[in-house]
Design an enzyme around this catalytic site. Structure first.
Site, PDB file in Angstrom:
ATOM      1  N   HIS A 355       0.797  -1.231   0.000  1.00 15.44           N
ATOM      2  CA  HIS A 355       0.000   0.000   0.000  1.00 15.44           C
ATOM      3  C   HIS A 355       0.825   1.274   0.000  1.00 15.44           C
ATOM      4  O   HIS A 355       0.258   2.358   0.118  1.00 15.44           O
ATOM      5  CB  HIS A 355      -0.925   0.053   1.217  1.00 15.44           C
ATOM      6  CG  HIS A 355      -2.012  -0.953   1.208  1.00 15.44           C
ATOM      7  ND1 HIS A 355      -3.247  -0.712   0.639  1.00 15.44           N
ATOM      8  CD2 HIS A 355      -2.059  -2.210   1.680  1.00 15.44           C
ATOM      9  CE1 HIS A 355      -4.012  -1.784   0.785  1.00 15.44           C
ATOM     10  NE2 HIS A 355      -3.310  -2.716   1.415  1.00 15.44           N
ATOM     11  N   LYS A 646     -14.533   8.359  -4.097  1.00 14.07           N
ATOM     12  CA  LYS A 646     -15.817   8.707  -3.459  1.00 14.07           C
ATOM     13  C   LYS A 646     -16.292  10.074  -3.931  1.00 14.07           C
ATOM     14  O   LYS A 646     -17.483  10.287  -4.189  1.00 14.07           O
ATOM     15  CB  LYS A 646     -15.661   8.699  -1.932  1.00 14.07           C
ATOM     16  CG  LYS A 646     -15.300   7.326  -1.376  1.00 14.07           C
ATOM     17  CD  LYS A 646     -14.804   7.385   0.077  1.00 14.07           C
ATOM     18  CE  LYS A 646     -14.120   6.062   0.441  1.00 14.07           C
ATOM     19  NZ  LYS A 646     -13.306   6.159   1.678  1.00 14.07           N
TER      20      LYS A 646
HETATM   21  C1  NBG Z   1      -2.579   3.772   1.854  1.00  9.97           C
HETATM   22  C2  NBG Z   1      -2.150   4.656   0.695  1.00  9.97           C
HETATM   23  C3  NBG Z   1      -3.363   5.135  -0.086  1.00  9.97           C
HETATM   24  C4  NBG Z   1      -4.214   3.935  -0.478  1.00  9.97           C
HETATM   25  C5  NBG Z   1      -4.540   3.113   0.733  1.00  9.97           C
HETATM   26  C6  NBG Z   1      -5.344   1.886   0.398  1.00  9.97           C
HETATM   27  C7  NBG Z   1      -1.184   3.034   3.736  1.00  9.97           C
HETATM   28  C8  NBG Z   1       0.068   2.379   4.174  1.00  9.97           C
HETATM   29  N1  NBG Z   1      -1.369   3.202   2.436  1.00  9.97           N
HETATM   30  O1  NBG Z   1      -2.948   5.825  -1.234  1.00  9.97           O
HETATM   31  O2  NBG Z   1      -1.423   5.753   1.186  1.00  9.97           O
HETATM   32  O3  NBG Z   1      -5.391   4.361  -1.105  1.00  9.97           O
HETATM   33  O4  NBG Z   1      -3.375   2.690   1.381  1.00  9.97           O
HETATM   34  O5  NBG Z   1      -4.690   1.119  -0.560  1.00  9.97           O
HETATM   35  O6  NBG Z   1      -2.017   3.378   4.569  1.00  9.97           O
END
Ligand code: NBG
Length: 799
Positions: A355, A646
Site C-alpha cells: 500500500h 468517493k
Molecule cells: C494507503 C495509501 C493510499 C491507499 C490506501 C489503500 C497506507 C500504508 N497506504 O494511497 O497511502 O489508497 O493505502 O490502498 O495506509
C-alpha cells in the site's frame, strides 16, 4: 428509493419494542436515545443473524474455499445505518421510529464511530469486507479489537490535541463475544530439538479471545464475519495472593499487562515505528488468525494437501507478514511436512498487498528484537531466505540484511501474488522497491486498483443523488455500479441536470447548516465547496492548498472588485501525534482561517475551515456536499487514494496530479472533466536533482514569493512571527515534496476551476459525467478481480 424489505413497519415497530423491553429492560416512556438506538440495532441484527447463519451453513455444505483477510486495521465507522440500508429497511425503520415518537437521524447519530484504523488502508479493508459479503464470497476479516481506536482530535488555539478514543464506552449491538474461541499466543523463550523435532517453548504468553461482528452484504443475501481478537491473561488473570496482602493494583496486574496488546491502535500510517509492542500486536493478530484457520480447516478436511485449495490468506500490507514464517512453522514443526513442502504450501495460500512506496513506511525489524520475541520465527525467516537465495543465485536483495528482517521482501517471497493498488503504483513497484524481485518473478506482481463500496459511499451517504439515480435508471445500480453509465444520455437534458444540481445544492445547504450549528462557521451554500480530507502528510500537500489560499487572498485584496468565484476551502484530517511538521501545517491552516475569515473585505469571496476529528462519519457528511476534490499529492507518492473515488462518484470534480488512482479516474471520467496540474512521477526525480529547485520556483513566481513572505513575516501569527519559519524554510530550501515547484501550475489550475464554476450548467454537466463514469471504482469490481486472479475463490450467493 430502492424497493423495500418485505418486513412491514408494524412488524419492525413490534421488534424494536420487544428488544427495548426484554433486552434492555426499559419502558418506552423512560427510554433514552441510546436505548432506542440499541433496540433498533437489535431489531436489525436479528435479520442480519439469519443471513449470517445461512451463509455459514452454505459454506460448510459446499466445502468451499474461504478468503481470510488479515489486517491490523478495519476502519468500519458506524454500522447501524449500513445494516439498515443493506437490508433495505430504511423506510420501515424511519416510520417505525416515527410511530414511537423518535427521530431516525437522531437515533443513528448516537452510534459511536468505530475508528479501528488510521486512514485509507483501514477503510479499504472495511469496503472489501462489505463487497465480499455482497458478492457472496465466503470470507473472514481478522483484526484486533483495540479498546482505543484512532485518537479523538480537537484544536486548542489552532493546535491539534489528542484524546483517547473510547468507542467501547458506549454500548453497541454488533459484536458477539466468543469465549470458546481462544488461543494461546507465545513470545520469547527457547528453541530446542526433541526426537529430531524442533520445539519452541515460549517464555510468556497471552490469550487471544474472539469477538465476531457479522458483515451484511447488499440486500442481506450473504453475511461474513469480522473476527477481532482481544488480549487476555493466559493463566491467572487475578493474583489472589497479592489481593489478600492488600496489593489491589498488583492483583490485577497480570490481566492489565496482557490487555496492553489490544489496548490501542498505533496512530501512524506512514512511519515504521520499530516498537516491540507493535511487533507483538502483529504476531498476536497473525498467530491467532492462523490457529483459527487451521482449526476450521481440520474440522472439515483430513488431507493437509488440500490447504491451498481451501484457504486463501491475504496480507493487508506487511503488518501481518509474520503469517509466512508462522504458517511454515505450523506446517513444518507441528505437522511434520518437509521444510520445502511447507514453504511451497504456505506460499500457495498467501498473497500480499503493498500500500505504499514511502521508504519510511516499509517495515523492518532489528534481528535482536525479532529474535527475542520470536526466536523460532527468526530461524525460519533465515531458512526461507536461504532457500530463495539458493533458487535465485543472481539475486542481490534479501529478506535479511543489515541485521534486520525486511518485511516487504519477506512478504514478497512468501506470496504467490503481490499486488499494488493502482496502475501507476503497481508500475512503480516493478521499477523501484521490488525491481529485482520482479525480474526474478515476472508474473508475481499484478495490479488491483482499489475501489469503494457504493452502498455506503453513494446509496447511504447521499440519498438525494441516489434517489435521482434510481428514478432515472432503476435500482440495480447499487451492486452493478457500471450501470451508472446509463445516466450519460440524461446529462444533456436540462430538466434532469437541474435535478442533479438541486441534489448537490440541498446537500450543501445541509452541510452549511451543520457547520453553522456545530462549528460556528457561517457560509453561503452557493460558494464553491472545495474539500481536502485525508491524513495530514507532507506528501499529500495540504500546505500547497493553504499556500494557494493565501496567494488568492492577496490577489483579492489587491483587486477586490474583480469577478471572483466565492470559495470555501474545507480541510479535515489528523496528524500522527509525533509528526510535528504535519501538526504545524494544521496550526498554520487554522491560523490562516482565523485571519481570512475575519477579513470583511474578502470573506465573501474566500473562507477556510478546518473541521476537527475527521472520521468515517464526517466523510459521509462532507463528500456528498463537495464541489471540488483536492487530490494534490506529489506524483509517485500516493499509492492509490480512495477518497478521490468517493468524490468523483458523488459528483465533485477533481483538481489533481497524475498520481495513484487519479490517473485512472481521469481516464474514466474524461480529461475534460478533471483539472490536471503538476509534475508527473517521471519528472519528480529530475526536478529534485536541481539543487535550488525551490528557490528557482519562488524567484519565478511573485505570488508564491508573496505568500511565503506573509507566512514568514507572521501575518497569520502576529503574536509569534517566527512560528512557521520551519515551514517557510522547508519550502524555500529542501522542499522534498516539491510544493514550491508545483505551486505555479496549481494556481493556474485553480483559476481554471474558478472560471469553470461560474458556468454552473457546464459545471454540473461535468459533475454528472463524473458520477456516470465512476462505476468502475466499485470495490465489487476490485474484489471480483481478487477472487479470480489471486484467491481462486467462488461466490456462493446464488447457489
Ligand atoms: C494507503 C495509501 C493510499 C491507499 C490506501 C489503500 C497506507 C500504508 N497506504 O494511497 O497511502 O489508497 O493505502 O490502498 O495506509
Amino acid at each position: 428509493m430502492v424497493s423495500r424489505n418485505t418486513m412491514t413497519t408494524d412488524e419492525f415497530r413490534a421488534a424494536i419494542l420487544r428488544h427495548l423491553k426484554y433486552e434492555l429492560g426499559k419502558d418506552a416512556s423512560h427510554a433514552s436515545v441510546e436505548d432506542w438506538r440499541m433496540a433498533l440495532s437489535f431489531a436489525v441484527r436479528d435479520q442480519i443473524v439469519d443471513s449470517w447463519f445461512a451463509a455459514t451453513r452454505k459454506t460448510y455444505e459446499a466445502g468451499a474455499k474461504r478468503v481470510y483477510y488479515l489486517s491490523m486495521e478495519f476502519l468500519i465507522g458506524r454500522l447501524l445505518e449500513d445494516g439498515i440500508v443493506n437490508l433495505r429497511l430504511v423506510d420501515q425503520a424511519r416510520d417505525a421510529l416515527a410511530a414511537l415518537g423518535q427521530d431516525f437521524d437522531t437515533v443513528l447519530e448516537d452510534e459511536p464511530d468505530a475508528a479501528l484504523g488510521n486512514g485509507g488502508l483501514g477503510r479499504l479493508a472495511a469496503c472489501f469486507l462489505e463487497s465480499l459479503s455482497t458478492l457472496g464470497c465466503p470470507a473472514y476479516g481478522y483484526g484486533i479489537r483495540y479498546e482505543h481506536g484512532l485518537f479523538r482530535q480537537s484544536f486548542v488555539d489552532g493546535r491539534q490535541m489528542e484524546a483517547p478514543e473510547t468507542w467501547l464506552l458506549k454500548r453497541h449491538a454488533w459484536e458477539f463475544e466468543r469465549p470458546e474461541s481462544r488461543y494461546r499466543i507465545g513470545f520469547g523463550g527457547e528453541v530446542s530439538t526433541k526426537g529430531g523435532k524442533v520445539v519452541w517453548t515460549p517464555a510468556d504468553s497471552v490469550d487471544a479471545e474472539a469477538y465476531d461482528t457479522p458483515v451484511i452484504g447488499w440486500q442481506g443475501r450473504w453475511a461474513n464475519t469480522l473476527r477481532l481478537w482481544s488480549a487476555r491473561a493466559s493463566d491467572t488473570p487475578f493474583d489472589l495472593d497479592s489481593f489478600n496482602r492488600g496489593d489491589f493494583a498488583g492483583a490485577a496486574e497480570p490481566e492489565a499487562l496482557a490487555r496492553t496488546i489490544s489496548r490501542v491502535l498505533y496512530p501512524d500510517d506512514t512511519t515504521d515505528q520499530g516498537k516491540e509492542l507493535r511487533l507483538k500486536q502483529e504476531y498476536f493478530l497473525t498467530g491467532a488468525a492462523l490457529q483459527d484457520i487451521m482449526r476450521r480447516f481440520d474440522s472439515e478436511h483430513d488431507d493437509l494437501g488440500k490447504l491451498p485449495s481451501k484457504v486463501a490468506i491475504q496480507m493487508n500490507d506487511t503488518h501481518p507478514a509474520i503469517a509466512g514464517p508462522e504458517l511454515v512453522r505450523i506446517l513444518h514443526d507441528e505437522r511434520g511436512l518437509p521444510f520445502d513442502e511447507a514453504m511451497n504450501m504456505a506460499q500457495a495460500c498467501l498473497s500480499y498487498t503493498n500500500h505504499t512506496l514511502l521508504p519510511e513506511a516499509l517495515e523492518s525489524w532489528h534481528e535482536g528484537l525479532f529474535g527475542k520475541l520470536l526466536p523460532r520465527h527468526l530461524q525460519i525467516v533465515d531458512r526461507i531466505d536461504d532457500a530463495h537465495a539458493k533458487a535465485h543465485p543472481s539475486r542481490t536483495v534479501s529478506a535479511r540484511s543489515d541485521n534486520h528482517v525486511k518485511m516487504g521482501e519477506l512478504s514478497f517471497i512468501m506470496a504467490h501474488k503481490v499486488n499494488g493498488v493502482s496502475a501507476l503504483h503497481t508500475d512503480l513497484m516493478k521499477t523501484t522497491v521490488f525491481s529485482e524481485f520482479h525480474r526474478l518473478h515476472p508474473d508475481r506482481i499484478i495490479n488491483q486498483t482499489n475501489g469503494v463500496t457504493p452502498r455506503r459511499w453513494l446509496l447511504s451517504c447521499n440519498p438525494r443523488l441516489s434517489g435521482l439515480i434510481t428514478d432515472t435508471i432503476g435500482e440495480t445500480w447499487a451492486d452493478h455500479l457500471e450501470e451508472l453509465k446509463g445516466l450519460e444520455p440524461h446529462v444533456s437534458d436540462p430538466a434532469w441536470l437541474e435535478k442533479y444540481a438541486a441534489a448537490k445544492r440541498a446537500n450543501k445547504v445541509d452541510l452549511a447548516n451543520w457547520m453553522s450549528s456545530t462549528a460556528d462557521i457561517n457560509v453561503d451554500p452557493d460558494m464553491m465547496f472545495d474539500v481536502q480530507i485525508k491524513r495530514l502528510h507532507e506528501y499529500k500537500r495540504q500546505h500547497l492548498n493553504i499556500l494557494e489560499a493565501i496567494a488568492l487572498w492577496q490577489e483579492i485584496k489587491a483587486n477586490p472588485s474583480a469577478d471572483w468565484t466565492p470559495r470555501l476551502k474545507i480541510f479535515a484530517g489528523k496528524a500522527a501525534p509525533g509528526y510535528f511538521f504535519a501538526k504545524d501545517i494544521i496550526r498554520l491552516i487554522n491560523d490562516v482561517a482565523k485571519v481570512l475569515n475575519a477579513d470583511v473585505e474578502t470573506r465573501d469571496m474566500l473562507q477556510v475551515a478546518f473541521l476537527p476529528n475527521y472520521n468515517v462519519t464526517l466523510a459521509e457528511r462532507l463528500i456528498p456536499a463537495a464541489d471540488l476534490s483536492e487530490q494534490i499529492s506529489t506524483a509517485g507518492k500516493e499509492a492509490s487514494g480512495t477518497g478521490n473515488m468517493k468524490f468523483a462518484l458523488n459528483g465533485a470534480l477533481t483538481v489533481g496530479t497524475l498520481d495513484g488512482a487519479n490517473v485512472e479516474i481521469r481516464e474514466h471520467v474524461g480529461a475534460e472533466n478533471f483539472f490536471l496540474f503538476g509534475m508527473t512521477a517521471d519528472k519528480v526525480e529530475a526536478r529534485r536533482a536541481i539543487k535550488d529547485h525551490a528557490a528557482q520556483a519562488i524567484a519565478a513566481d511573485p505570488r508564491l514569493a508573496a505568500a511565503l513572505k506573509a507566512i514568514h513575516d507572521g501575518v497569520f501569527s502576529p503574536d509569534e512571527p517566527a512560528r512557521y519559519h520551519n515551514i517557510t524554510e522547508n519550502l524555500s530550501g529542501p522542499d522534498y515534496f516539491l510544493v514550491s515547484s508545483d505551486f505555479t501550475d496549481y494556481y493556474r489550475a485553480q483559476r481554471e476551476v474558478d472560471t469553470a464554476f461560474k458556468d454552473q450548467q457546464h459545471w454540473m454537466t461535468m459533475a454528472a459525467l463524473n458520477t456516470a463514469r465512476s462505476g468502475w471504482f466499485s470495490s465489487d469490481r476490485t474484489i471480483t478481480d481478487y477472487m479470480a486472479q489471486i484467491w481462486d475463490a467462488k461466490s456462493l450467493r446464488d447457489s
